[in-house]
Design a protein around this motif. Structure first.
Motif, PDB file in Angstrom:
ATOM      1  N   CYS A   1       0.868  -1.181   0.000  1.00  0.00           N
ATOM      2  CA  CYS A   1       0.000   0.000   0.000  1.00  0.00           C
ATOM      3  C   CYS A   1       0.901   1.227   0.000  1.00  0.00           C
ATOM      4  O   CYS A   1       1.920   1.250   0.704  1.00  0.00           O
ATOM      5  N   VAL A   2       0.504   2.235  -0.784  1.00  0.00           N
ATOM      6  CA  VAL A   2       1.318   3.449  -0.860  1.00  0.00           C
ATOM      7  C   VAL A   2       0.483   4.688  -0.573  1.00  0.00           C
ATOM      8  O   VAL A   2      -0.720   4.738  -0.867  1.00  0.00           O
ATOM      9  N   ALA A   3       1.143   5.665   0.030  1.00  0.00           N
ATOM     10  CA  ALA A   3       0.557   6.993   0.211  1.00  0.00           C
ATOM     11  C   ALA A   3       1.293   7.921  -0.749  1.00  0.00           C
ATOM     12  O   ALA A   3       2.532   7.893  -0.805  1.00  0.00           O
ATOM     13  N   GLU A   4       0.531   8.718  -1.511  1.00  0.00           N
ATOM     14  CA  GLU A   4       1.149   9.650  -2.473  1.00  0.00           C
ATOM     15  C   GLU A   4       0.637  11.063  -2.248  1.00  0.00           C
ATOM     16  O   GLU A   4      -0.529  11.253  -1.874  1.00  0.00           O
ATOM     17  N   ASP A   5       1.529  11.981  -2.482  1.00  0.00           N
ATOM     18  CA  ASP A   5       1.183  13.398  -2.386  1.00  0.00           C
ATOM     19  C   ASP A   5       1.843  14.092  -3.562  1.00  0.00           C
ATOM     20  O   ASP A   5       3.007  13.816  -3.848  1.00  0.00           O
ATOM     21  N   ASN A   6       1.144  14.947  -4.247  1.00  0.00           N
ATOM     22  CA  ASN A   6       1.703  15.648  -5.410  1.00  0.00           C
ATOM     23  C   ASN A   6       2.406  14.682  -6.363  1.00  0.00           C
ATOM     24  O   ASN A   6       3.473  14.983  -6.890  1.00  0.00           O
ATOM     25  N   GLY A   7       1.819  13.499  -6.515  1.00  0.00           N
ATOM     26  CA  GLY A   7       2.351  12.539  -7.474  1.00  0.00           C
ATOM     27  C   GLY A   7       3.518  11.702  -6.991  1.00  0.00           C
ATOM     28  O   GLY A   7       3.961  10.786  -7.666  1.00  0.00           O
ATOM     29  N   GLY A   8       4.057  11.967  -5.806  1.00  0.00           N
ATOM     30  CA  GLY A   8       5.204  11.193  -5.332  1.00  0.00           C
ATOM     31  C   GLY A   8       4.824  10.301  -4.159  1.00  0.00           C
ATOM     32  O   GLY A   8       3.898  10.607  -3.405  1.00  0.00           O
TER      33      GLY A   8
ATOM     34  N   ILE B   1       0.325   9.783   8.692  1.00  0.00           N
ATOM     35  CA  ILE B   1       0.329   9.032   7.423  1.00  0.00           C
ATOM     36  C   ILE B   1       0.520   7.532   7.671  1.00  0.00           C
ATOM     37  O   ILE B   1      -0.175   6.696   7.087  1.00  0.00           O
ATOM     38  N   GLY B   2       1.441   7.186   8.567  1.00  0.00           N
ATOM     39  CA  GLY B   2       1.702   5.773   8.858  1.00  0.00           C
ATOM     40  C   GLY B   2       0.442   5.065   9.342  1.00  0.00           C
ATOM     41  O   GLY B   2       0.091   3.988   8.837  1.00  0.00           O
ATOM     42  N   GLN B   3      -0.263   5.684  10.266  1.00  0.00           N
ATOM     43  CA  GLN B   3      -1.477   5.044  10.806  1.00  0.00           C
ATOM     44  C   GLN B   3      -2.569   4.943   9.743  1.00  0.00           C
ATOM     45  O   GLN B   3      -3.277   3.935   9.662  1.00  0.00           O
ATOM     46  N   LYS B   4      -2.702   5.978   8.896  1.00  0.00           N
ATOM     47  CA  LYS B   4      -3.729   5.926   7.830  1.00  0.00           C
ATOM     48  C   LYS B   4      -3.408   4.804   6.841  1.00  0.00           C
ATOM     49  O   LYS B   4      -4.288   4.065   6.406  1.00  0.00           O
TER      50      LYS B   4
END
Ligand SMILES: CC(C)(COP(=O)(O)OP(=O)(O)OC[C@H]1O[C@@H](n2cnc3c(N)ncnc32)[C@H](O)[C@@H]1OP(=O)(O)O)[C@@H](O)C(=O)NCCC(=O)NCCS
Length: 178
Positions: free
Chosen positions: A53-60, A95-98
């Motif tokens: 699973c990945v979290a992305e912000d502004n495409g990164g 972010i880690g918990q989400k």
């Protein structure tokens, strides 16, 4: 922030994230060890045995977690969470918990019964993990810190004592990681 399942097109970005995060939090050597581990995990694990699973912000990519299959004697579907990384400059912002909650919800939607991890109880207890004795479920490798062996039943029920060995995927089957 966007949460989604890991896609192989993100391979190099994810390896780089783990390398940078662990180089900053531990050492450059540990950064390389974790980068090699994640590369190995992605390339040697059967697709049905690995969920990223990945979290992305502004495409990164700014955060990433992996769950891999843990074979347990009860025959229940189980996965183990390892490793976890959030980009250094956005750590401590939830972010880690989400990401972990997103991953656990995905496991539930697949009908997975149990989630395990091995790490700091004070952090992972925030997302429902609890310490579990090896008398209830054995770890697949010898634990250097038995207090870090953690689990949760995804339907909220009790985890019953299991007699027999557990087995992790090949990339995780490395005593130096435990
Ligand atoms: C550990 C890590 C994944 C946590 O992710 P995060 O997005 O920074 O954490 P969150 O913002 O979701 O949670 C913050 C909370 O967890 C706590 N926390 C953060 N990192 C922690 C750690 N390593 N141990 C214990 N608690 C931790 C914070 O104190 C904070 O608590 P509070 O909400 O009571 O104030 C991240 O800091 C990281 O990548 N660290 C370096 C790599 C690492 O150690 N990975 C874990 C081992 S695989």
């Amino acid at each position: 922030m966007k949460l989604s399942l890991f896609d192989e097109s993100q391979f190099y970005e994810v390896i780089d994230l783990f390398k940078r995060v662990f180089s900053a939090s531990e050492s450059e050597e540990d950064g390389q060890v974790i980068a090699d581990f994640v590369s190995n995990l992605i390339t040697t694990t059967k697709p049905e045995d690995l969920i990223g699973c990945v979290a992305e912000d502004n495409g990164g990519v700014i955060g990433c977690i992996f769950f891999s299959r843990l074979t347990v004697p009860s025959g229940q579907e189980a996965f183990i969470l390892s490793p976890v990384a959030v980009l250094t400059n956005v750590q401590g912002t939830g972010i880690g918990q989400k990401l972990i909650r997103y991953g656990l919800d995905h496991l539930k939607s697949l009908g997975v019964h149990l989630a395990f991890t091995y790490g700091d109880p004070s952090y992972y207890c925030k997302t429902g993990f609890e310490p579990i004795s090896e008398n209830i479920v054995k770890a697949p490798c010898s634990l250097s810190q038995p207090m870090g062996w953690l689990a949760q039943a995804l339907n909220g029920s009790e985890i019953h004592t299991m007699v027999g060995e557990t087995a992790c995927v090949e990339a995780l089957n490395d005593p130096s990681l435990w």
